[in-house]
Enzyme design. Structure first.
Site, PDB file in Angstrom:
ATOM      1  N   HIS A 141       0.849  -1.195   0.000  1.00  0.00           N
ATOM      2  CA  HIS A 141       0.000   0.000   0.000  1.00  0.00           C
ATOM      3  C   HIS A 141       0.884   1.244   0.000  1.00  0.00           C
ATOM      4  CE1 HIS A 141       1.170  -0.322   4.202  1.00  0.00           C
ATOM      5  NE2 HIS A 141       0.954   0.987   4.271  1.00  0.00           N
ATOM      6  N   HIS A 199       5.683   5.826  -0.718  1.00  0.00           N
ATOM      7  CA  HIS A 199       6.440   4.660  -1.145  1.00  0.00           C
ATOM      8  C   HIS A 199       5.640   3.395  -0.845  1.00  0.00           C
ATOM      9  CE1 HIS A 199       7.350   5.136   3.128  1.00  0.00           C
ATOM     10  NE2 HIS A 199       7.532   3.823   3.137  1.00  0.00           N
TER      11      HIS A 199
END
Length: 189
Positions: free
Chosen positions: A43, A128
């Site tokens: 995620h 990220h």
């Protein structure tokens, strides 16, 4: 007594999950980490909440679902990168473009969470996708003279929703969707 922890994040599409799981397999040949992210848990974090009261959780869900969010948008992911020492990174990840819609959603979520009683995150937002964390041994393929092409690759992904997740630390996968918010209509699915 166990306290439940939560965060808000953008889930990855199945195709990206599979591609990033392949990156993990290549990385495992070079390095050992204490924690490898389960592909279903990939995620992009928007806001870590930590422990929530029932009242805070319900207030956050209500605010997330009633707000008007941007339309779905394309996001660029990649190349691979790391936090920490270049040859022994504590976190190995795929970088994510800090696109305007993503940053706007992050800002609005920070504001909503602050209204419900959470502290605003003051660090610079560095989106990220974590592949592994807590380095044990090995040398990062990013520090090699010739970096493997897979780690240099960039990916495109449509962002059409984000989720409120509950964390189950002892399970794998460990993140459970509590509430899903569609960008096209702001409603829960």
């Amino acid at each position: 007594m166990t306290t439940n922890h939560y965060f808000i994040g953008v889930p990855l599409q199945k195709e990206r999950q599979d591609e990033f799981a392949d990156l993990q397999e290549i990385l495992r040949e070079e390095m050992k980490y204490k924690n490898w992210t389960h592909p279903e848990d990939f995620h992009i974090t928007l806001k870590f909440l930590g422990a929530c009261t029932t009242e805070q959780l319900e207030a956050i869900k209500k605010e997330l679902l009633k707000k008007s969010w941007p339309d779905p948008f394309e996001l660029q992911l990649g190349p691979a990168d790391a936090f920490g020492k270049k040859d022994q990174p504590r976190v190995f990840h795929v970088s994510v473009e800090a696109a305007s819609p993503l940053v706007s959603i992050k800002r609005d979520i920070e504001q909503l969470c602050e209204q419900v009683g959470f502290e605003r995150e003051n660090r610079t937002y560095k989106p990220h996708v974590t592949l592994a964390k807590k380095w044990i041994s090995g040398i990062s393929p990013l520090s090699a003279k010739k970096v493997h092409d897979h780690f240099l690759k960039c990916y495109s992904m449509e962002v059409d929703r984000f989720c409120l997740y509950q964390i189950h630390p002892q399970q794998s996968p460990k993140y459970e969707v509590v509430c899903e918010v569609n960008l096209d209509n702001g409603g829960e699915t």
